[in-house]
Design a protein around this motif. Structure first.
Motif, PDB file in Angstrom:
ATOM      1  N   LEU A 100      35.576  45.162  37.341  1.00 41.63           N
ATOM      2  CA  LEU A 100      36.471  45.011  38.488  1.00 41.63           C
ATOM      3  C   LEU A 100      36.000  45.827  39.685  1.00 41.63           C
ATOM      4  O   LEU A 100      36.212  45.438  40.828  1.00 41.63           O
ATOM      5  CB  LEU A 100      37.893  45.434  38.111  1.00 41.63           C
ATOM      6  CG  LEU A 100      38.643  44.544  37.126  1.00 41.63           C
ATOM      7  CD1 LEU A 100      40.041  45.092  36.878  1.00 41.63           C
ATOM      8  CD2 LEU A 100      38.733  43.112  37.646  1.00 41.63           C
ATOM      9  N   LYS A 116      33.737  43.724  41.879  1.00 44.16           N
ATOM     10  CA  LYS A 116      34.216  42.416  42.321  1.00 44.16           C
ATOM     11  C   LYS A 116      34.868  42.516  43.692  1.00 44.16           C
ATOM     12  O   LYS A 116      35.340  43.581  44.093  1.00 44.16           O
ATOM     13  CB  LYS A 116      35.241  41.856  41.315  1.00 44.16           C
ATOM     14  CG  LYS A 116      34.658  41.385  39.999  1.00 44.16           C
ATOM     15  CD  LYS A 116      35.754  40.763  39.136  1.00 44.16           C
ATOM     16  CE  LYS A 116      35.184  40.199  37.835  1.00 44.16           C
ATOM     17  NZ  LYS A 116      36.245  39.530  37.029  1.00 44.16           N
ATOM     18  N   VAL A 154      38.906  39.847  41.987  1.00 42.87           N
ATOM     19  CA  VAL A 154      39.733  40.732  41.163  1.00 42.87           C
ATOM     20  C   VAL A 154      41.040  40.060  40.792  1.00 42.87           C
ATOM     21  O   VAL A 154      41.531  40.171  39.661  1.00 42.87           O
ATOM     22  CB  VAL A 154      39.999  42.059  41.909  1.00 42.87           C
ATOM     23  CG1 VAL A 154      41.107  42.846  41.218  1.00 42.87           C
ATOM     24  CG2 VAL A 154      38.732  42.897  41.976  1.00 42.87           C
ATOM     25  N   GLY A 179      40.524  46.642  43.505  1.00 44.98           N
ATOM     26  CA  GLY A 179      39.082  46.847  43.576  1.00 44.98           C
ATOM     27  C   GLY A 179      38.729  48.287  43.902  1.00 44.98           C
ATOM     28  O   GLY A 179      37.903  48.916  43.221  1.00 44.98           O
TER      29      GLY A 179
END
Length: 271
Positions: free
Chosen positions: A32, A35, A40, A236
């Motif tokens: 995550l 991303k 996410v 994130g």
């Protein structure tokens, strides 16, 4: 033969389940962190994606997270050193004189909820004008590191031959010389284990830093909660902060894992 094979299969299944429970959340956090915000929040989650560093850029460019990380290093390292300076002589005294109640008191202090200490400390340090300083955070986190040092070192000190200390006393060595030149080198593996555990516990502790830190002394784990808002969470950036927070203890443990495991094994043997 069949029972042995079934036992190995059962052990393999157990190990797989345990590793999955431990590793999957950690791996998911790392994924995550790389991303985009859209990825996410995507459902179903994407396992294959183009990694990006935008969460880390946002973390360090817009939130001064580097300063918060340095604050965490100062507090964790300072409280670890203070715990060793106070805890090592205390553990030696407890072991040498065959006492139990001082070690029990430190254990109770560690097991007690942090809120038990927080309000008196807040009132006291506020009147002294020390709230928001690194000194206060290091001092309060020593309540975490000191019991760890005492209880980790006790098995090593109990296994220490008393003749070594008695010979040093006969030769005229002072108590501080005995502790520094005779005892501590022998229990060095225990010091390594105590240092690592103290650093990790202090690094990850949240409550004291939340209340007693200031704007300039906020630690990384407290600052990471800036990404959690009412109804909106920047997952994130939060995961990127989690990765940064996890790295120092992880790197430290990997660097000295052999000594850590050896020290834990040595401390488990008494006599």
């Amino acid at each position: 033969m069949v029972n042995g094979r079934a036992l190995r299969i059962f052990d393999g299944v157990q190990l797989t389940v345990v590793l999955s429970v431990l590793a999957v959340p950690i791996a998911w956090t790392f994924l995550l962190a790389f991303k985009t915000r859209t990825e996410v929040a995507a459902l179903p989650p994407k396992l294959f994606f183009a990694p990006t560093l935008e969460n880390f850029i946002e973390l360090f460019s817009r939130n001064d997270f580097l300063r918060y990380t340095i604050n965490s290093l100062i507090v964790a390292a300072g409280s670890t050193v203070l715990g060793l300076v106070l805890g090592a002589p205390a553990a030696f005294a407890v072991s040498w004189h065959r006492l139990s109640w001082p070690a029990t008191v430190t254990l109770f202090a560690r097991m007690a909820p942090g809120t038990l200490f927080l309000l008196p400390w807040l009132i006291m340090f506020t009147k002294m004008g020390l709230v928001g300083s690194h000194f206060v955070l290091i001092l309060t986190h020593a309540a975490i590191t000191l019991p760890v040092v005492v209880w980790v070192l006790l098995p090593y000190l109990d296994a220490l031959p008393r003749e070594l200390v008695e010979c040093a006393q006969i030769d005229g060595a002072r108590q501080d010389q005995i502790l520094r030149l005779v005892v501590m080198p022998v229990v060095a593996p225990g010091l390594v284990v105590a240092s690592i555990l103290s650093f990790v516990f202090s690094w990850n502790y949240f409550l004291f830093a939340l209340v007693l830190s200031g704007i300039r002394t906020k630690t990384a784990i407290v600052a990471s909660f800036n990404f959690i808002g009412e109804g909106v969470t920047n997952w994130g950036a939060l995961m990127a902060a989690a990765v940064v927070i996890a790295l120092p203890p992880l790197v430290l443990t990997i660097m000295i894992q052999k000594r850590l495991v050896g020290g834990l094994a040595a401390g488990a043997i008494k006599g």
